[in-house]
Scaffold this motif. Structure first.
Motif, PDB file in Angstrom:
ATOM      1  N   ALA A  11       0.843  -1.201   0.000  1.00  0.00           N
ATOM      2  CA  ALA A  11       0.000   0.000   0.000  1.00  0.00           C
ATOM      3  C   ALA A  11       0.874   1.245   0.000  1.00  0.00           C
ATOM      4  O   ALA A  11       1.916   1.283   0.655  1.00  0.00           O
ATOM      5  N   LEU A  13       1.505   4.897   1.288  1.00  0.00           N
ATOM      6  CA  LEU A  13       1.113   5.723   2.437  1.00  0.00           C
ATOM      7  C   LEU A  13       1.737   7.101   2.257  1.00  0.00           C
ATOM      8  O   LEU A  13       2.957   7.262   2.365  1.00  0.00           O
ATOM      9  N   CYS A  51       1.395   0.967  -6.553  1.00  0.00           N
ATOM     10  CA  CYS A  51       0.616   0.833  -5.319  1.00  0.00           C
ATOM     11  C   CYS A  51      -0.874   0.948  -5.652  1.00  0.00           C
ATOM     12  O   CYS A  51      -1.357   2.045  -5.959  1.00  0.00           O
ATOM     13  N   HIS A  55      -3.262   5.297   0.746  1.00  0.00           N
ATOM     14  CA  HIS A  55      -3.790   5.990   1.925  1.00  0.00           C
ATOM     15  C   HIS A  55      -3.088   7.336   2.034  1.00  0.00           C
ATOM     16  O   HIS A  55      -1.866   7.413   1.873  1.00  0.00           O
ATOM     17  N   LEU A  94      -0.308   4.301   9.635  1.00  0.00           N
ATOM     18  CA  LEU A  94      -0.116   2.872   9.880  1.00  0.00           C
ATOM     19  C   LEU A  94      -1.321   2.284  10.600  1.00  0.00           C
ATOM     20  O   LEU A  94      -1.741   1.157  10.327  1.00  0.00           O
ATOM     21  N   LEU A  97      -4.002   1.663   8.090  1.00  0.00           N
ATOM     22  CA  LEU A  97      -3.687   0.543   7.195  1.00  0.00           C
ATOM     23  C   LEU A  97      -3.812  -0.811   7.887  1.00  0.00           C
ATOM     24  O   LEU A  97      -3.890  -1.842   7.211  1.00  0.00           O
ATOM     25  N   ALA A 102      -2.936  -5.361   3.881  1.00  0.00           N
ATOM     26  CA  ALA A 102      -1.733  -5.043   3.101  1.00  0.00           C
ATOM     27  C   ALA A 102      -0.521  -5.722   3.727  1.00  0.00           C
ATOM     28  O   ALA A 102      -0.429  -5.860   4.946  1.00  0.00           O
ATOM     29  N   ALA A 105       3.740  -1.214   3.755  1.00  0.00           N
ATOM     30  CA  ALA A 105       3.401   0.188   3.467  1.00  0.00           C
ATOM     31  C   ALA A 105       4.623   0.848   2.848  1.00  0.00           C
ATOM     32  O   ALA A 105       5.732   0.730   3.384  1.00  0.00           O
ATOM     33  N   VAL A 107       6.053   4.332   2.237  1.00  0.00           N
ATOM     34  CA  VAL A 107       5.817   5.682   2.765  1.00  0.00           C
ATOM     35  C   VAL A 107       6.507   6.725   1.887  1.00  0.00           C
ATOM     36  O   VAL A 107       7.718   6.665   1.655  1.00  0.00           O
ATOM     37  N   ARG A 124       9.351  -0.646  -4.124  1.00  0.00           N
ATOM     38  CA  ARG A 124       8.251  -1.609  -3.991  1.00  0.00           C
ATOM     39  C   ARG A 124       8.712  -3.015  -4.373  1.00  0.00           C
ATOM     40  O   ARG A 124       8.364  -4.007  -3.726  1.00  0.00           O
ATOM     41  N   ALA A 150       4.344  -5.262   7.086  1.00  0.00           N
ATOM     42  CA  ALA A 150       3.235  -5.080   8.027  1.00  0.00           C
ATOM     43  C   ALA A 150       3.533  -5.622   9.423  1.00  0.00           C
ATOM     44  O   ALA A 150       2.999  -5.135  10.420  1.00  0.00           O
ATOM     45  N   TRP A 153       4.737  -2.754  11.745  1.00  0.00           N
ATOM     46  CA  TRP A 153       4.015  -1.488  11.894  1.00  0.00           C
ATOM     47  C   TRP A 153       3.786  -1.095  13.346  1.00  0.00           C
ATOM     48  O   TRP A 153       3.961   0.065  13.712  1.00  0.00           O
TER      49      TRP A 153
END
Length: 201
Positions: A11, A13, A51, A55, A94, A97, A102, A105, A107, A124, A150, A153
């Motif tokens: 994802a 962010l 992505c 978010h 976070l 999310l 996901a 993240a 960022v 990524r 994740a 987080w």
């Protein structure tokens, strides 16, 4: 037939809550770049970099940003404590999310328009596991964007404070970070002062 490994869900962010104190109080999300608000440019960079889920964390002038910027398809979180600094926005993002499923993240900061989709795609693609960390590097020096698996987080959010964001966590875990050189495709300048506005088109 060999079972196929599902593609990880990374994802985007986007931290876009800053009030632009050194820019005379102009919210960074609303600075104009190529005829549109900077926040729109950054959302497009995350999408073009792969992505699917994006978010956005807003703070300063959040209602005005929502009214003026096209954030269609994004999940928007408003950080009421944005004046506390980037750490509070990272925690808010976070947290938002956490229930999405996901795997990681990625960022990105709204005030770094020199970082485009190619750098996002490179970082990524460095995803390895839900407990991994990857970051863009510029001449060997760690910068943004940064990817957090994740599984990290909660720990990262617990230590995110002030304007440092995840800086202390990243410093403490620097040996675990996969650095992805991006200086050939991106420039990591920030839009922090009036002089920096020259970077905006």
């Amino acid at each position: 037939m060999t079972p196929t490994t599902p593609t990880p869900e990374v994802a985007g962010l986007l931290l876009a809550a800053g009030g632009g104190r050194r820019l005379g109080g102009r919210p960074k999300a609303l600075l104009e770049h190529r005829g549109r608000p900077l926040v729109e440019h950054a959302v497009r960079v995350l999408r073009d970099g792969g992505c699917g889920l994006v978010h956005v964390v807003l703070g300063a002038a959040a209602d005005e940003v929502r009214a003026r910027a096209d954030l269609g398809g994004c999940t928007v979180t408003v950080n009421p404590g944005w004046t506390e600094g980037m750490g509070s926005s990272l925690r808010a993002g976070l947290g938002a999310l956490a229930g999405t499923g996901a795997d990681a993240a990625l960022v990105l900061l709204v005030d770094q328009p020199g970082i485009g989709a190619e750098a996002v795609a490179r970082v990524r693609s460095a995803y390895r596991s839900r407990t991994g960390i990857a970051a863009a590097a510029y001449g060997g020096e760690r910068g943004h964007p940064v990817l957090f698996g994740a599984g990290l987080w909660a720990e990262i959010a617990a230590g995110a404070a002030g304007d440092q964001g995840a800086h202390a966590y990243l410093r403490a875990h620097r040996d675990a970070i996969t650095l992805v050189e991006c200086s050939d495709v991106a420039q990591a300048y920030d839009i922090d002062t009036v002089e920096d506005l020259r970077h905006l088109g």
